[in-house]
Design a protein around this motif. Structure first.
Motif, PDB file in Angstrom:
ATOM      1  N   GLU A   1      56.776  -4.612  -6.227  1.00  0.00           N
ATOM      2  CA  GLU A   1      55.839  -3.885  -7.089  1.00  0.00           C
ATOM      3  C   GLU A   1      54.425  -4.428  -6.924  1.00  0.00           C
ATOM      4  O   GLU A   1      53.455  -3.675  -6.879  1.00  0.00           O
ATOM      5  CB  GLU A   1      56.272  -3.970  -8.564  1.00  0.00           C
ATOM      6  N   GLU A   2      54.312  -5.746  -6.819  1.00  0.00           N
ATOM      7  CA  GLU A   2      52.999  -6.373  -6.614  1.00  0.00           C
ATOM      8  C   GLU A   2      52.464  -6.040  -5.226  1.00  0.00           C
ATOM      9  O   GLU A   2      51.274  -5.767  -5.060  1.00  0.00           O
ATOM     10  CB  GLU A   2      53.088  -7.891  -6.796  1.00  0.00           C
TER      11      GLU A   2
ATOM     12  N   ARG B   1      51.165  -2.572  -5.313  1.00  0.00           N
ATOM     13  CA  ARG B   1      49.922  -2.527  -6.092  1.00  0.00           C
ATOM     14  C   ARG B   1      48.734  -2.942  -5.221  1.00  0.00           C
ATOM     15  O   ARG B   1      47.697  -2.286  -5.223  1.00  0.00           O
ATOM     16  CB  ARG B   1      50.044  -3.430  -7.318  1.00  0.00           C
TER      17      ARG B   1
END
Length: 130
Positions: free
Chosen positions: A113-114, A117
């Motif tokens: 997810e990071e 992002r």
């Protein structure tokens, strides 16, 4: 203090060196660590896809394919400051290669997810992987 050490490491490590200071600090605060003894299979070909991008802090890995003929085909060797797991992470269907620690290896792990992002918000970060 530990965060400052990690930020210092990331400042010298592509693609994190392309992030601004606040973004690097954000990465540093979202990392976990994992230790792999020498000869550990970190990811197995045809296994599940990676959920993390691994950044080698110490040590090294070899990345290889093992076709049905049975002979290993070396794809790459990676060492301190290099990453692995990106293609598996974005491919989402399976692990395409086997990754083995060639020495005791310590990695920082950044959750997918990071990674997504930063891919979406930092063109230089994304361009590094292209």
């Amino acid at each position: 203090m530990i965060i400052d050490d990690i930020v210092g490491f990331l400042e010298k490590t592509p693609p994190f060196q392309f992030l601004d200071g606040a973004a690097r600090r954000s990465v540093a605060s979202n990392l976990s660590m994992e230790f792999f003894p020498k000869n550990t299979v970190i990811a197995a070909q045809d296994g599940p896809p990676s959920n993390t991008l691994r950044i080698i802090k110490k040590g090294g890995v070899k990345v290889f394919l093992k076709p049905e003929s049975g002979e290993e085909i070396l794809v790459d060797c990676r060492g301190e400051g290099e990453t692995f797991g990106f293609l598996s992470l974005i491919g989402r269907d399976r692990q395409w290669t086997t990754v083995v620690a060639v020495e005791d290896t310590l990695c920082y792990l950044l959750d997918k997810e990071e990674v997504f992002r930063f891919l979406a918000s930092n063109p230089a970060f994304a361009e590094y992987f292209v």
